[in-house]
Motif scaffolding. Structure first.
Motif, PDB file in Angstrom:
ATOM      1  N   VAL A  41     -20.327  -7.319 115.194  1.00 33.86           N
ATOM      2  CA  VAL A  41     -21.396  -6.643 115.924  1.00 33.86           C
ATOM      3  C   VAL A  41     -20.856  -6.147 117.266  1.00 33.86           C
ATOM      4  O   VAL A  41     -20.263  -6.903 118.029  1.00 33.86           O
ATOM      5  N   ILE A  42     -21.056  -4.862 117.525  1.00 35.36           N
ATOM      6  CA  ILE A  42     -20.585  -4.218 118.755  1.00 35.36           C
ATOM      7  C   ILE A  42     -21.656  -4.291 119.843  1.00 35.36           C
ATOM      8  O   ILE A  42     -21.368  -4.555 121.000  1.00 35.36           O
ATOM      9  N   ALA A  56     -22.785  -2.334 114.209  1.00 32.51           N
ATOM     10  CA  ALA A  56     -21.752  -3.232 113.692  1.00 32.51           C
ATOM     11  C   ALA A  56     -20.677  -2.464 112.946  1.00 32.51           C
ATOM     12  O   ALA A  56     -20.938  -1.418 112.359  1.00 32.51           O
ATOM     13  N   ASP A  57     -19.465  -3.022 112.985  1.00 34.49           N
ATOM     14  CA  ASP A  57     -18.367  -2.551 112.146  1.00 34.49           C
ATOM     15  C   ASP A  57     -18.333  -3.459 110.922  1.00 34.49           C
ATOM     16  O   ASP A  57     -18.190  -4.678 111.052  1.00 34.49           O
ATOM     17  N   VAL A  58     -18.475  -2.865 109.745  1.00 34.17           N
ATOM     18  CA  VAL A  58     -18.494  -3.622 108.493  1.00 34.17           C
ATOM     19  C   VAL A  58     -17.166  -3.411 107.789  1.00 34.17           C
ATOM     20  O   VAL A  58     -16.778  -2.275 107.518  1.00 34.17           O
ATOM     21  N   ARG A  81     -18.714   0.144 104.111  1.00 37.32           N
ATOM     22  CA  ARG A  81     -17.711  -0.046 105.164  1.00 37.32           C
ATOM     23  C   ARG A  81     -17.905   0.962 106.280  1.00 37.32           C
ATOM     24  O   ARG A  81     -18.366   2.071 106.054  1.00 37.32           O
ATOM     25  N   GLY A  82     -17.511   0.546 107.485  1.00 35.71           N
ATOM     26  CA  GLY A  82     -17.580   1.435 108.644  1.00 35.71           C
ATOM     27  C   GLY A  82     -18.659   1.019 109.625  1.00 35.71           C
ATOM     28  O   GLY A  82     -19.271  -0.036 109.497  1.00 35.71           O
ATOM     29  N   ARG A  83     -18.894   1.881 110.605  1.00 40.52           N
ATOM     30  CA  ARG A  83     -19.891   1.619 111.656  1.00 40.52           C
ATOM     31  C   ARG A  83     -21.290   1.816 111.085  1.00 40.52           C
ATOM     32  O   ARG A  83     -21.571   2.828 110.459  1.00 40.52           O
ATOM     33  N   GLN A  84     -22.157   0.834 111.308  1.00 47.00           N
ATOM     34  CA  GLN A  84     -23.526   0.862 110.779  1.00 47.00           C
ATOM     35  C   GLN A  84     -24.506   0.472 111.878  1.00 47.00           C
ATOM     36  O   GLN A  84     -24.180  -0.353 112.734  1.00 47.00           O
ATOM     37  N   ARG A  85     -25.714   1.021 111.816  1.00 45.51           N
ATOM     38  CA  ARG A  85     -26.814   0.536 112.660  1.00 45.51           C
ATOM     39  C   ARG A  85     -27.781  -0.194 111.747  1.00 45.51           C
ATOM     40  O   ARG A  85     -28.279   0.364 110.781  1.00 45.51           O
ATOM     41  N   ILE A  86     -28.031  -1.457 112.071  1.00 43.99           N
ATOM     42  CA  ILE A  86     -28.889  -2.306 111.260  1.00 43.99           C
ATOM     43  C   ILE A  86     -30.148  -2.582 112.069  1.00 43.99           C
ATOM     44  O   ILE A  86     -30.074  -3.067 113.199  1.00 43.99           O
ATOM     45  N   TRP A 125     -23.283 -14.222 112.559  1.00 46.45           N
ATOM     46  CA  TRP A 125     -23.511 -13.678 113.900  1.00 46.45           C
ATOM     47  C   TRP A 125     -24.979 -13.815 114.283  1.00 46.45           C
ATOM     48  O   TRP A 125     -25.874 -13.553 113.480  1.00 46.45           O
ATOM     49  N   THR A 126     -25.237 -14.211 115.533  1.00 50.59           N
ATOM     50  CA  THR A 126     -26.594 -14.271 116.066  1.00 50.59           C
ATOM     51  C   THR A 126     -26.615 -13.611 117.437  1.00 50.59           C
ATOM     52  O   THR A 126     -25.790 -13.908 118.291  1.00 50.59           O
ATOM     53  N   GLY A 127     -27.558 -12.694 117.627  1.00 47.03           N
ATOM     54  CA  GLY A 127     -27.768 -12.059 118.921  1.00 47.03           C
ATOM     55  C   GLY A 127     -29.074 -12.549 119.512  1.00 47.03           C
ATOM     56  O   GLY A 127     -30.056 -12.724 118.783  1.00 47.03           O
TER      57      GLY A 127
END
Length: 140
Positions: free
Chosen positions: A9-10, A31-33, A58-63, A95-97
């Motif tokens: 997660v970025i 996030a980078d997957v 794969r790649g940059r994603q917005r979740i 991961w937890t934000g």
């Protein structure tokens, strides 16, 4: 399910939204997957939880995940009410934000700032050393 270390997660943000008189929180993670697959996304705020399964490539994603808490109290600035705030969290794999947010509306009303429908008197002060101003004018 994909491995926990396959997502990095970025950035993470939680945004309160008022829609038709109800409050919701949109939680978003960029996030980078590194491994495509199915991921479980979970979010929680004020004892209200939501989860979903997402298929990521794969790649940059917005979740994104929306959570709608019940009975939240509004945030007010100092001197106008209690600044109610709520912890919220979003989890993707291991991961937890975490974030802390408040719920409020803000608008301009005849030159006044209104927060939650109440006019707010803006107080501020700014001190500028006059020696700096004089020095600038003399050197020009």
């Amino acid at each position: 399910m994909s491995e926990d270390n396959s997502i990095k997660v970025i950035s993470f943000r939680a945004t309160p939204l008022e829609i038709d008189g109800r409050w919701s929180v949109r939680m978003e993670a960029d996030a980078d997957v590194s491994a495509e697959g199915e991921y479980i996304v979970e979010g929680e705020i004020h004892n209200e939880a939501s989860s979903m399964s997402v298929e990521l490539s794969r790649g940059r994603q917005r979740i994104s995940l929306d959570v709608t808490p019940e009975n939240v109290e509004l945030w007010y600035p100092k001197g106008y009410g209690y600044p109610h705030i709520y912890p919220c969290s979003m989890k993707i794999g291991s991961w937890t934000g975490n974030a802390i947010i408040g719920f409020r509306t803000a608008s301009w009303d005849d030159g006044w700032l209104s927060v939650n429908g109440r006019r707010i008197y803006l107080k501020s002060a700014y001190w500028k050393n006059t020696d700096d101003i004089e020095r600038t004018v003399r050197s020009a």
